[in-house]
Design a protein around this motif. Structure first.
Motif, short mmCIF file in Angstrom:
data_model
loop_
_atom_site.label_atom_id
_atom_site.label_comp_id
_atom_site.label_asym_id
_atom_site.label_seq_id
_atom_site.Cartn_x
_atom_site.Cartn_y
_atom_site.Cartn_z
N THR A 23 12.20 -1.50 17.11
CA THR A 23 12.75 -0.41 17.93
C THR A 23 14.06 0.12 17.35
O THR A 23 14.35 1.32 17.43
CB THR A 23 12.98 -0.89 19.36
OG1 THR A 23 13.81 -2.07 19.34
CG2 THR A 23 11.66 -1.22 20.04
N TYR A 27 14.90 4.00 16.20
CA TYR A 27 16.06 4.75 16.69
C TYR A 27 16.88 5.34 15.54
O TYR A 27 17.34 6.47 15.61
CB TYR A 27 16.94 3.84 17.53
CG TYR A 27 18.14 4.52 18.11
CD1 TYR A 27 19.41 4.34 17.55
CD2 TYR A 27 18.02 5.36 19.21
CE1 TYR A 27 20.51 4.97 18.07
CE2 TYR A 27 19.12 6.00 19.73
CZ TYR A 27 20.36 5.78 19.15
OH TYR A 27 21.46 6.41 19.66
N TRP A 52 3.74 1.92 27.31
CA TRP A 52 5.21 2.05 27.21
C TRP A 52 5.59 2.84 25.97
O TRP A 52 6.44 3.74 26.01
CB TRP A 52 5.83 0.65 27.17
CG TRP A 52 7.31 0.61 27.04
CD1 TRP A 52 8.24 0.72 28.02
CD2 TRP A 52 8.05 0.43 25.82
NE1 TRP A 52 9.50 0.63 27.51
CE2 TRP A 52 9.42 0.45 26.16
CE3 TRP A 52 7.71 0.27 24.49
CZ2 TRP A 52 10.42 0.30 25.21
CZ3 TRP A 52 8.71 0.11 23.56
CH2 TRP A 52 10.03 0.13 23.91
N TRP A 55 4.73 6.58 26.14
CA TRP A 55 5.69 7.33 26.99
C TRP A 55 6.93 7.70 26.20
O TRP A 55 7.41 8.84 26.25
CB TRP A 55 6.05 6.50 28.20
CG TRP A 55 6.77 7.26 29.28
CD1 TRP A 55 6.24 7.91 30.33
CD2 TRP A 55 8.19 7.46 29.37
NE1 TRP A 55 7.22 8.50 31.08
CE2 TRP A 55 8.44 8.25 30.53
CE3 TRP A 55 9.28 7.06 28.61
CZ2 TRP A 55 9.70 8.61 30.92
CZ3 TRP A 55 10.55 7.44 29.01
CH2 TRP A 55 10.75 8.20 30.15
N TRP A 56 7.50 6.78 25.42
CA TRP A 56 8.74 7.04 24.70
C TRP A 56 8.56 7.93 23.49
O TRP A 56 9.52 8.55 23.02
CB TRP A 56 9.37 5.71 24.25
CG TRP A 56 10.07 4.99 25.36
CD1 TRP A 56 9.69 3.85 25.99
CD2 TRP A 56 11.28 5.38 26.01
NE1 TRP A 56 10.56 3.51 26.97
CE2 TRP A 56 11.57 4.43 27.00
CE3 TRP A 56 12.16 6.45 25.84
CZ2 TRP A 56 12.67 4.50 27.82
CZ3 TRP A 56 13.27 6.52 26.65
CH2 TRP A 56 13.51 5.55 27.63
N THR A 57 7.34 7.99 22.92
CA THR A 57 7.12 8.79 21.71
C THR A 57 6.64 10.20 22.02
O THR A 57 6.33 10.95 21.11
CB THR A 57 6.10 8.10 20.78
OG1 THR A 57 4.91 7.78 21.53
CG2 THR A 57 6.69 6.83 20.18
N ILE A 61 10.42 13.38 25.33
CA ILE A 61 11.28 12.20 25.50
C ILE A 61 11.91 11.82 24.17
O ILE A 61 13.10 11.54 24.09
CB ILE A 61 10.45 11.02 26.06
CG1 ILE A 61 9.81 11.42 27.41
CG2 ILE A 61 11.33 9.79 26.24
CD1 ILE A 61 10.80 11.78 28.48
N ILE A 65 16.07 10.93 22.48
CA ILE A 65 16.44 9.55 22.18
C ILE A 65 16.60 9.32 20.69
O ILE A 65 17.63 8.85 20.23
CB ILE A 65 15.37 8.58 22.76
CG1 ILE A 65 15.27 8.76 24.27
CG2 ILE A 65 15.74 7.14 22.42
CD1 ILE A 65 16.54 8.49 25.04
N ALA A 153 9.54 5.01 32.06
CA ALA A 153 8.51 4.44 31.18
C ALA A 153 7.83 3.26 31.84
O ALA A 153 8.48 2.43 32.49
CB ALA A 153 9.15 3.99 29.87
#
Length: 457
Positions: A23, A27, A52, A55-57, A61, A65, A153
């Protein structure tokens, strides 16, 4: 990430460090390849994190980030100013007052009303008044709306694995009911025999299970100790490497800063020395505004002698650091006029060509109006002779409205690629422009700083 790694159904124990590294690479990824590799590794090694991760990719979103997916420009991303609670509260109140989904021109009166009200409140507080928010106390209990999470998420076992507690409870209840019906249908003797056999099997299974669990526990403890020791060693090496990188980066930045400071100091000293050596004057704000010049780009204004040779004298100051070499400037312009005789004869009338040649051949100490530096042909010849851009600003007065008006013209050489440059500057892009300022009938020189020659309009 902390919520995910604390759920061992999603991230197995002992594998949280690799998950954090992946992760962290997502980032700080600088390229698409590194980012996609980290996403693929998480999908392969931790399949239960699929929802999960999806959702973040998502683009909406990920853009907020991850640095690689960010939408902001670098100057906005690195800007020191950020929003605050007070700003957001003011924004919320403004949205309550101003009508939504309407053009700004139709809601301007509401915006200005809000601003006037805020201004009066601030004046009241500055004068010593107390703030009263007019909150009404009511005995009614606040009704809480049912919360539906549509912006978070999925990071729990239930949402990630589609695990339904209700369906499991119903399944258990159904199994219990079936067991009761079967037990009722059996006879008492069969029940006793079955219970005894089950008890014996359970005892044997429990013994075997305890032995296997003890062996597995010992193996797990040994493996866990080895992994922990290896992880501590790896983290220590990684931490030491980061410290070394930070030290190197700090040294490089300090060196760059020192070089920049020294170069800026040297440039300032050079500009101050040139200002004193040439005897420049500080340029006035009205000239800066009229010529669209920045005060940080201009070194000063030079005022030559007014003997009819002021145009050549002003040019000689920039070219030779001395206005007394103006005859060299005139001579080189005369040679240019002769070298391209056919071109200038076509461009000028025959009489005008002869007059221009006579003007450039004049060597008297005081020049009459006939031999003055003009605003059209002389700047063009000057640019050609020295392969430099010549910028001419002119100020004129309108007696009817008692106002000044500024005009600007730029002259560029047209034969610069066809001949060897006569000046020391072989590349026109790196040469300081000759900036002349005509105030009435007198030419002056606007001296541009060396570091600002590309910013002059």
């Amino acid at each position: 990430i902390q919520r995910i790694i604390s759920n061992h159904a999603i991230v197995p124990p002992g594998r949280d460090v690799d998950f954090i590294d992946y992760t962290d690479q997502m980032y700080n990824a600088a390229g698409e390849k590194s980012y996609n590799w980290a996403v693929q590794q998480i999908c392969n090694d931790y399949p239960n994190t699929k929802k999960w991760l999806d959702w973040w990719t998502r683009n909406e979103i990920a853009g907020m980030i991850f640095k690689l997916k960010g939408w902001l420009k670098d100057e906005l991303q690195n800007h020191p100013c950020r929003t605050s609670n007070g700003v957001e509260a003011l924004h919320r109140d403004l949205y309550h007052i101003v009508e939504k989904k309407k053009p700004v021109i139709e809601t301007l009166h509401q915006i200005f009303s809000y601003l006037r009200s805020s201004g009066l409140d601030l004046e009241f507080v500055d004068a010593g008044g107390r703030v009263d928010y007019n909150r009404k106390k009511t005995g009614k209990q606040r009704q809480m709306k049912k919360f539906f999470n549509d912006g978070h998420a999925p990071d729990m076992t239930k949402t990630l694995l589609d695990y339904s507690f209700k369906s499991n409870a119903g399944r258990k209840k159904k199994m219990n009911n079936e067991g009761e019906e079967n037990n009722k249908s059996e006879s008492k003797d069969e029940q006793k025999a079955t219970i005894e056999e089950e008890n014996e099997k359970k005892i044997e299974e429990e013994k075997a299970k305890k032995v296997a669990e003890e062996k597995a526990k010992k193996i797990e403890e040994e493996n866990a100790k080895k992994k922990a020791a290896e992880e501590r060693r790896r983290r220590a090496e990684k931490h030491a490497g980061r410290i070394e990188e930070n030290k190197k980066r700090t040294k490089q930045e300090s060196k760059k800063r020192k070089l920049n400071d020294s170069s800026n100091f040297a440039r300032e000293m050079h500009n101050a020395q040139m200002f004193r050596h040439l005897g420049l004057l500080a340029i006035t704000p009205d000239i800066l505004t009229g010529c669209q010049l920045d005060v940080d780009d201009v070194l000063g204004l030079y005022n030559p002698k007014g003997d009819g040779h002021c145009g050549w004298r002003a040019s000689s100051v920039l070219l030779y650091n001395n206005e007394e070499h103006y005859n060299i400037v005139k001579e080189l312009m005369r040679h240019t006029l002769l070298a391209y005789k056919e071109h200038y004869k076509r461009m000028l009338r025959k009489d005008d060509y002869e007059e221009k040649l006579a003007t450039l051949s004049h060597t008297g100490r005081i020049a009459g109006q006939r031999f003055w530096f003009d605003v059209l042909d002389c700047p063009r010849l000057l640019a050609e002779a020295y392969n430099r851009p010549v910028i001419l600003y002119m100020v004129s007065y309108d007696p009817n409205i008692k106002n000044k008006s500024f005009n600007g013209v730029t002259f560029l050489p047209i034969f610069s690629e066809c001949r060897q440059c006569n000046s020391n500057d072989k590349n026109m892009g790196n040469s300081a422009p000759i900036v002349l300022f005509l105030n009435g009938n007198h030419f002056q020189l606007i001296v541009i700083k060396d570091e600002a020659i590309d910013r002059v309009i």
